[in-house]
Scaffold this motif. Structure first.
Motif, PDB file in Angstrom:
ATOM      1  N   ALA A 242      71.698  12.159 -65.082  1.00 13.19           N
ATOM      2  CA  ALA A 242      72.621  12.621 -66.115  1.00 13.19           C
ATOM      3  C   ALA A 242      72.145  13.890 -66.799  1.00 13.19           C
ATOM      4  N   THR A 243      70.813  14.052 -66.903  1.00 13.47           N
ATOM      5  CA  THR A 243      70.265  15.182 -67.662  1.00 13.47           C
ATOM      6  C   THR A 243      69.369  16.094 -66.839  1.00 13.47           C
ATOM      7  N   GLY A 244      68.873  15.620 -65.692  1.00 10.11           N
ATOM      8  CA  GLY A 244      67.913  16.392 -64.914  1.00 10.11           C
ATOM      9  C   GLY A 244      66.494  16.283 -65.438  1.00 10.11           C
ATOM     10  N   ALA A 245      66.284  15.486 -66.489  1.00  7.92           N
ATOM     11  CA  ALA A 245      64.944  15.340 -67.060  1.00  7.92           C
ATOM     12  C   ALA A 245      64.030  14.621 -66.079  1.00  7.92           C
ATOM     13  N   GLU A 246      62.784  15.044 -66.060  1.00  7.48           N
ATOM     14  CA  GLU A 246      61.813  14.472 -65.129  1.00  7.48           C
ATOM     15  C   GLU A 246      61.299  13.140 -65.642  1.00  7.48           C
ATOM     16  N   ARG A 247      61.385  12.118 -64.791  1.00 10.92           N
ATOM     17  CA  ARG A 247      60.872  10.800 -65.142  1.00 10.92           C
ATOM     18  C   ARG A 247      59.456  10.603 -64.635  1.00 10.92           C
ATOM     19  N   SER A 248      59.155  11.143 -63.454  1.00 11.31           N
ATOM     20  CA  SER A 248      57.802  11.039 -62.908  1.00 11.31           C
ATOM     21  C   SER A 248      57.621  12.077 -61.816  1.00 11.31           C
ATOM     22  N   ARG A 249      56.355  12.377 -61.536  1.00 17.86           N
ATOM     23  CA  ARG A 249      56.033  13.317 -60.459  1.00 17.86           C
ATOM     24  C   ARG A 249      54.616  13.045 -59.984  1.00 17.86           C
ATOM     25  N   PHE A 250      54.447  12.901 -58.657  1.00 15.37           N
ATOM     26  CA  PHE A 250      53.128  12.690 -58.078  1.00 15.37           C
ATOM     27  C   PHE A 250      53.199  13.006 -56.590  1.00 15.37           C
ATOM     28  N   THR A 251      52.026  13.231 -55.993  1.00 21.96           N
ATOM     29  CA  THR A 251      51.963  13.524 -54.566  1.00 21.96           C
ATOM     30  C   THR A 251      52.150  12.235 -53.775  1.00 21.96           C
ATOM     31  N   LEU A 252      53.040  12.260 -52.802  1.00 23.61           N
ATOM     32  CA  LEU A 252      53.342  11.059 -52.031  1.00 23.61           C
ATOM     33  C   LEU A 252      52.407  10.976 -50.829  1.00 23.61           C
ATOM     34  N   THR A 253      51.213  10.499 -51.077  1.00 23.70           N
ATOM     35  CA  THR A 253      50.226  10.281 -50.022  1.00 23.70           C
ATOM     36  C   THR A 253      49.321   9.144 -50.442  1.00 23.70           C
ATOM     37  N   VAL A 254      48.586   8.583 -49.472  1.00 24.81           N
ATOM     38  CA  VAL A 254      47.711   7.444 -49.724  1.00 24.81           C
ATOM     39  C   VAL A 254      46.333   7.750 -49.180  1.00 24.81           C
ATOM     40  N   GLY A 255      45.305   7.516 -49.980  1.00 25.45           N
ATOM     41  CA  GLY A 255      43.940   7.692 -49.510  1.00 25.45           C
ATOM     42  C   GLY A 255      43.708   9.068 -48.926  1.00 25.45           C
ATOM     43  N   GLN A 256      43.195   9.108 -47.678  1.00 28.93           N
ATOM     44  CA  GLN A 256      42.893  10.353 -47.002  1.00 28.93           C
ATOM     45  C   GLN A 256      43.981  10.740 -45.993  1.00 28.93           C
ATOM     46  N   ASP A 257      45.171  10.136 -46.104  1.00 28.03           N
ATOM     47  CA  ASP A 257      46.235  10.398 -45.119  1.00 28.03           C
ATOM     48  C   ASP A 257      46.740  11.831 -45.167  1.00 28.03           C
ATOM     49  N   GLY A 258      46.700  12.456 -46.317  1.00 26.96           N
ATOM     50  CA  GLY A 258      47.150  13.840 -46.441  1.00 26.96           C
ATOM     51  C   GLY A 258      48.665  13.957 -46.543  1.00 26.96           C
ATOM     52  N   THR A 259      49.126  15.198 -46.576  1.00 25.07           N
ATOM     53  CA  THR A 259      50.556  15.472 -46.750  1.00 25.07           C
ATOM     54  C   THR A 259      51.166  16.137 -45.522  1.00 25.07           C
ATOM     55  N   GLY A 260      50.471  16.143 -44.428  1.00 27.76           N
ATOM     56  CA  GLY A 260      50.979  16.774 -43.208  1.00 27.76           C
ATOM     57  C   GLY A 260      51.858  15.838 -42.408  1.00 27.76           C
ATOM     58  N   TYR A 261      52.984  15.469 -42.979  1.00 24.80           N
ATOM     59  CA  TYR A 261      53.922  14.586 -42.294  1.00 24.80           C
ATOM     60  C   TYR A 261      55.348  15.031 -42.592  1.00 24.80           C
ATOM     61  N   THR A 262      56.275  14.535 -41.776  1.00 24.10           N
ATOM     62  CA  THR A 262      57.700  14.748 -42.012  1.00 24.10           C
ATOM     63  C   THR A 262      58.302  13.430 -42.480  1.00 24.10           C
ATOM     64  N   PRO A 263      59.066  13.435 -43.568  1.00 21.43           N
ATOM     65  CA  PRO A 263      59.659  12.175 -44.022  1.00 21.43           C
ATOM     66  C   PRO A 263      60.712  11.678 -43.053  1.00 21.43           C
ATOM     67  N   GLY A 264      60.681  10.384 -42.777  1.00 20.83           N
ATOM     68  CA  GLY A 264      61.692   9.748 -41.951  1.00 20.83           C
ATOM     69  C   GLY A 264      62.695   9.012 -42.824  1.00 20.83           C
ATOM     70  N   ALA A 265      63.019   7.774 -42.466  1.00 24.42           N
ATOM     71  CA  ALA A 265      63.951   6.982 -43.262  1.00 24.42           C
ATOM     72  C   ALA A 265      63.347   6.702 -44.633  1.00 24.42           C
ATOM     73  N   ALA A 266      64.215   6.642 -45.656  1.00 26.00           N
ATOM     74  CA  ALA A 266      63.763   6.391 -47.017  1.00 26.00           C
ATOM     75  C   ALA A 266      64.679   5.364 -47.672  1.00 26.00           C
ATOM     76  N   TYR A 267      64.143   4.709 -48.705  1.00 22.91           N
ATOM     77  CA  TYR A 267      64.860   3.611 -49.360  1.00 22.91           C
ATOM     78  C   TYR A 267      64.411   3.562 -50.809  1.00 22.91           C
ATOM     79  N   ALA A 268      65.344   3.220 -51.710  1.00 22.73           N
ATOM     80  CA  ALA A 268      65.015   3.120 -53.125  1.00 22.73           C
ATOM     81  C   ALA A 268      65.763   1.950 -53.744  1.00 22.73           C
ATOM     82  N   ALA A 269      65.064   1.165 -54.571  1.00 25.16           N
ATOM     83  CA  ALA A 269      65.679   0.034 -55.265  1.00 25.16           C
ATOM     84  C   ALA A 269      64.736  -0.448 -56.355  1.00 25.16           C
ATOM     85  N   ASP A 270      65.309  -0.871 -57.475  1.00 24.02           N
ATOM     86  CA  ASP A 270      64.546  -1.483 -58.567  1.00 24.02           C
ATOM     87  C   ASP A 270      63.384  -0.620 -59.039  1.00 24.02           C
TER      88      ASP A 270
END
Length: 417
Positions: free
Chosen positions: A356-384
């Motif tokens: 509704a406002t464009g205000a930022e609720r959260s922001r962080f790098t989407l990676t785990v441990g030493q996996d890094g960010t060198g990937y392409t996102p595939g299917a995604a899902y959001a709920a709750d």
């Protein structure tokens, strides 16, 4: 001293019959149709309140149920684990398995989880215990979803399986398949209707929040959009977008989950790359130019999408611009849910905004441990408040086996926003 020849033959014949009977019994026990239900042995978990950020890795796509469980699909099994914010997949909280049928779809509403099987059987489970709530016969699926080892298509976008709410408030499950469609009352499993439908010239689109199944019917010539009452099975209306040609592609927009509870449609014909947006309700579809464009999502009353490289929010009814965020940099909207828009930047930051406002609720790098960010996102899902994203190995090779296709053996990253 041995048996006389006659008695020896009798004994041998009896022995052969006993061995044959034992083998037949063993084969029957192994191959006969069966189901195994393993119910929960612990109390139903409380709703979690995880800290914002990445939770962990998962090997299979989770369906978040009631904000308390994660439900997964296997080849012949549907099962749940807990807690919902666990860092890794854990031992099943409950499990339901069938043989020899294959699991082809899972949907959930509240504490009811419905599984669909390759023989058409529908089985509802109580998410709180894993006990079977009801069983019903549905149409045999027209096709099986194309799945890899995460089984994302089965739990996030199951074909031919739709939830909606009828005018009297009842939740209805609609299952479609080869030449048949059926409506089932979600609470009881009672069949409400069944009807024959054409095959080869008709395709399902999804369900609306107002109790309708949407399909595209091209069996009698030029394609039309068909709206079927989910409570009765009767065709309520048929509609063609102004200026549409003989061919028509219709995509659901603003869906509550998968292709269920979709508040809008996007129609396109040959050569029409962007498509035209339409709001759906009790009457004919209403033009919504703010939804034009393949990258535009609907969240409540807001249309959110990338316009000339910038994320913009507009009123879906008036088209008026509500906000824009040029500071976010390149990226794309990977998922939406009530009150949240999830943008994954090219730097692999997951940015969650208020639609509704464009205000930022959260922001962080989407990676785990030493996996890094060198990937392409595939299917995604959001709920709750959760987001799950497949991570694909770069460069993406759709013909590669799973080991080369996914980034790791646990390719899904789960986050709380």
């Amino acid at each position: 001293m041995g048996f006389p020849n006659g008695r020896r033959r009798v004994v041998l014949a009896v022995a052969v019959l006993l061995v044959t009977a034992a083998i037949a019994a063993t084969v029957y026990r192994v191959l006969a149709p069966a189901e195994v239900s393993t119910v929960a042995r612990a109390g139903y978990p409380a709703a979690a309140q995880p800290a914002v950020g990445v939770i962990g890795r998962l090997p299979a796509a989770p369906l978040i149920v009631d904000g308390r469980l994660r439900v997964y699909a296997a080849h012949r099994q549907v099962y749940a684990d807990r807690p919902v914010d666990g860092r890794y997949r854990t031992s099943p909280y409950w499990s339901y398995r069938r043989w020899p049928a294959e699991l082809v779809g899972v949907v959930a509403s509240g504490t009811t989880v419905v599984s669909r099987w390759s023989d058409g059987r529908l089985v509802a489970l109580d998410a709180r215990t894993g006990e079977v709530a009801w069983r019903a016969d549905g149409p045999v699926p027209e096709r099986k979803p194309e799945t890899r080892r995460t089984r994302a298509a089965i739990v996030w976008d199951p074909p031919g399986l739709y939830l909606t709410r009828a005018a009297d408030g009842r939740e209805v499950l609609v299952a479609t398949g080869a030449g048949n469609a059926r409506g089932v009352e979600l609470a009881s499993g009672r069949e409400l209707w069944r009807t024959g439908v054409a095959t080869g010239c008709r395709s399902d689109v999804g369900s609306t929040p107002t109790g309708q199944l949407v399909s595209v019917d091209g069996c009698a010539g030029a394609a039309v959009v068909e709206f079927r009452d989910a409570a009765t099975g009767a065709v309520a209306s048929r509609w063609r977008p102004p200026g549409a040609g003989d061919e028509l592609v219709v995509t659901p927009v603003g869906c509550r989950a998968g292709r269920s509870g979709c508040s809008a449609l996007r129609t396109a014909g040959p050569g029409d790359a962007a498509g035209r947006g339409w709001l759906v309700g009790s009457g004919p579809p209403v033009a919504a130019p703010a939804l034009d464009g393949l990258d535009t999502q609907l969240v409540g009353e807001q249309a959110v999408g990338i316009v000339e490289g910038v994320l913009v929010g507009r009123s879906v009814r008036t088209g008026a611009e509500l906000w824009r965020r040029p500071d976010l940099g390149p990226g794309r909207v990977i998922a939406v849910q009530p009150g949240r828009v999830h943008l994954l930047t090219d730097a692999r930051d997951l940015v969650t905004l208020d639609p509704a406002t464009g205000a930022e609720r959260s922001r962080f790098t989407l990676t785990v441990g030493q996996d890094g960010t060198g990937y392409t996102p595939g299917a995604a899902y959001a709920a709750d408040g959760y987001v799950a994203v497949e991570r694909l190995r770069e460069p993406v090779d759709p013909d590669a086996d799973d080991q080369a296709f996914f980034l790791t053996s646990e390719p899904l990253v789960l986050a709380a926003t």
